[in-house]
Scaffold this motif. Structure first.
Motif, PDB file in Angstrom:
ATOM      1  N   UNK A  48     -14.725  57.547   8.643  1.00 44.77           N
ATOM      2  CA  UNK A  48     -14.306  57.151   9.986  1.00 44.77           C
ATOM      3  C   UNK A  48     -12.851  56.708   9.897  1.00 44.77           C
ATOM      4  N   UNK A  49     -12.012  57.320  10.710  1.00 45.91           N
ATOM      5  CA  UNK A  49     -10.570  57.039  10.697  1.00 45.91           C
ATOM      6  C   UNK A  49     -10.278  55.955  11.727  1.00 45.91           C
ATOM      7  N   UNK A  50      -9.660  54.881  11.272  1.00 51.36           N
ATOM      8  CA  UNK A  50      -9.460  53.722  12.136  1.00 51.36           C
ATOM      9  C   UNK A  50      -7.991  53.480  12.502  1.00 51.36           C
ATOM     10  N   UNK A  51      -7.098  53.673  11.547  1.00 55.84           N
ATOM     11  CA  UNK A  51      -5.669  53.459  11.745  1.00 55.84           C
ATOM     12  C   UNK A  51      -4.912  54.449  10.879  1.00 55.84           C
ATOM     13  N   UNK A  52      -3.774  54.954  11.320  1.00 55.81           N
ATOM     14  CA  UNK A  52      -3.041  55.948  10.526  1.00 55.81           C
ATOM     15  C   UNK A  52      -2.372  55.339   9.291  1.00 55.81           C
ATOM     16  N   UNK A  53      -2.233  56.182   8.269  1.00 50.70           N
ATOM     17  CA  UNK A  53      -1.481  55.858   7.056  1.00 50.70           C
ATOM     18  C   UNK A  53      -0.388  56.912   6.915  1.00 50.70           C
ATOM     19  N   UNK A  54       0.674  56.594   6.175  1.00 51.27           N
ATOM     20  CA  UNK A  54       1.757  57.562   6.022  1.00 51.27           C
ATOM     21  C   UNK A  54       2.497  57.353   4.715  1.00 51.27           C
ATOM     22  N   UNK A  55       3.240  58.391   4.328  1.00 50.04           N
ATOM     23  CA  UNK A  55       4.188  58.311   3.225  1.00 50.04           C
ATOM     24  C   UNK A  55       5.495  57.796   3.801  1.00 50.04           C
ATOM     25  N   UNK A  56       6.240  56.958   3.115  1.00 51.06           N
ATOM     26  CA  UNK A  56       5.926  56.351   1.821  1.00 51.06           C
ATOM     27  C   UNK A  56       5.052  55.119   2.000  1.00 51.06           C
ATOM     28  N   UNK A  57       4.299  54.845   0.982  1.00 53.84           N
ATOM     29  CA  UNK A  57       3.457  53.661   1.000  1.00 53.84           C
ATOM     30  C   UNK A  57       2.441  53.713  -0.114  1.00 53.84           C
ATOM     31  N   UNK A  58       1.735  52.619  -0.266  1.00 47.64           N
ATOM     32  CA  UNK A  58       0.665  52.528  -1.250  1.00 47.64           C
ATOM     33  C   UNK A  58      -0.603  52.164  -0.504  1.00 47.64           C
ATOM     34  N   UNK A  59      -1.685  52.815  -0.896  1.00 50.44           N
ATOM     35  CA  UNK A  59      -2.986  52.487  -0.328  1.00 50.44           C
ATOM     36  C   UNK A  59      -3.842  51.817  -1.390  1.00 50.44           C
ATOM     37  N   UNK A  60      -4.819  51.063  -0.936  1.00 46.67           N
ATOM     38  CA  UNK A  60      -5.799  50.448  -1.820  1.00 46.67           C
ATOM     39  C   UNK A  60      -7.175  50.906  -1.350  1.00 46.67           C
ATOM     40  N   UNK A  61      -7.926  51.498  -2.262  1.00 51.50           N
ATOM     41  CA  UNK A  61      -9.249  51.995  -1.926  1.00 51.50           C
ATOM     42  C   UNK A  61     -10.270  50.987  -2.418  1.00 51.50           C
ATOM     43  N   UNK A  62     -11.013  50.409  -1.490  1.00 53.48           N
ATOM     44  CA  UNK A  62     -12.074  49.472  -1.817  1.00 53.48           C
ATOM     45  C   UNK A  62     -13.364  50.226  -2.079  1.00 53.48           C
ATOM     46  N   UNK A  63     -14.095  49.791  -3.097  1.00 52.76           N
ATOM     47  CA  UNK A  63     -15.315  50.479  -3.527  1.00 52.76           C
ATOM     48  C   UNK A  63     -16.437  49.469  -3.731  1.00 52.76           C
ATOM     49  N   UNK A  64     -17.603  49.827  -3.224  1.00 56.50           N
ATOM     50  CA  UNK A  64     -18.821  49.047  -3.475  1.00 56.50           C
ATOM     51  C   UNK A  64     -19.995  50.010  -3.482  1.00 56.50           C
ATOM     52  N   UNK A  65     -21.147  49.541  -3.949  1.00 53.53           N
ATOM     53  CA  UNK A  65     -22.368  50.347  -3.947  1.00 53.53           C
ATOM     54  C   UNK A  65     -23.273  49.830  -2.835  1.00 53.53           C
ATOM     55  N   UNK A  66     -23.666  50.736  -1.951  1.00 51.37           N
ATOM     56  CA  UNK A  66     -24.577  50.392  -0.864  1.00 51.37           C
ATOM     57  C   UNK A  66     -26.033  50.620  -1.213  1.00 51.37           C
ATOM     58  N   UNK A  67     -26.290  51.629  -2.065  1.00 46.44           N
ATOM     59  CA  UNK A  67     -27.658  51.927  -2.497  1.00 46.44           C
ATOM     60  C   UNK A  67     -27.610  52.557  -3.874  1.00 46.44           C
TER      61      UNK A  67
END
Length: 145
Positions: free
Chosen positions: A71-90
C-alpha cells in the motif's frame, strides 16, 4: 477516500537502510511503485542471510515468494535514503508472513507498507519443508507482540 493508515517505525523490529538511486525515479519524479517490492525482497533476504544463515547459492533449503502486497502512502524520491522496517506477522511450519514498511530516513510515518510471504522449500524437489532451526530462531526475533 479513506484516511491513510498512520504506520510508525516503532512497530517494527529490524531496519535496513538503503540509498535511493537516480534510476529509481520515474517520469513523475518519485520512486516507481514496482521498486517497493524489490526493497521488501532486499530487506528480507539481507536479514535471512545475515541473521538466519540462509545460503542462497548452495543451501539445501531456499525460500520462494508466494504472495505480496503493498500500500503506497506517501511518495519517495531520489536523492535520499529509505529505511525498511521488518517484522514477522505469522510464522508457520514451512512459511512465514513478513510485514514491512518503508520510511524516508528520519521520518516516523511510513511511505508504504505491505506484506510478503515466503514458503521454504527443498532446493532439489521444490517441495515445502520445515523452516530450518537457525532461520526459525532468527524469524522468531522479528515477532512483535
Amino acid at each position: 477516500m479513506p484516511e491513510k493508515p498512520q504506520i510508525t517505525a516503532a512497530e517494527y523490529a529490524h531496519f535496513l537502510a538503503l540509498p535511493t538511486r537516480w534510476m529509481d525515479n520515474d517520469v513523475y519524479g518519485h520512486v516507481n511503485n514496482a521498486l517497493y517490492y524489490a526493497f521488501f525482497d532486499t530487506a528480507i533476504n539481507e536479514y535471512l542471510i545475515a541473521e538466519g544463515g540462509l545460503d542462497i547459492t548452495a543451501g539445501t533449503v531456499v525460500a520462494f515468494a508466494a504472495e505480496s502486497q503493498c500500500q503506497y502512502l506517501r511518495p519517495l524520491a531520489f536523492p535520499g535514503t529509505i529505511e525498511i522496517g521488518l517484522r514477522v506477522g505469522r510464522l508457520g511450519n514451512s512459511s512465514v508472513r513478513y510485514e514491512l514498511a518503508i520510511f524516508k530516513q528520519g521520518e516516523t510515518l511510513a511511505a508504504a507498507a505491505g506484506y510478503f510471504v515466503h514458503v521454504f522449500v527443498d532446493r532439489q524437489t521444490q517441495k515445502p519443508v520445515t523452516i530450518p532451526t537457525q532461520i526459525r530462531s532468527a524469524l522468531e526475533r522479528l515477532i512483535c507482540g
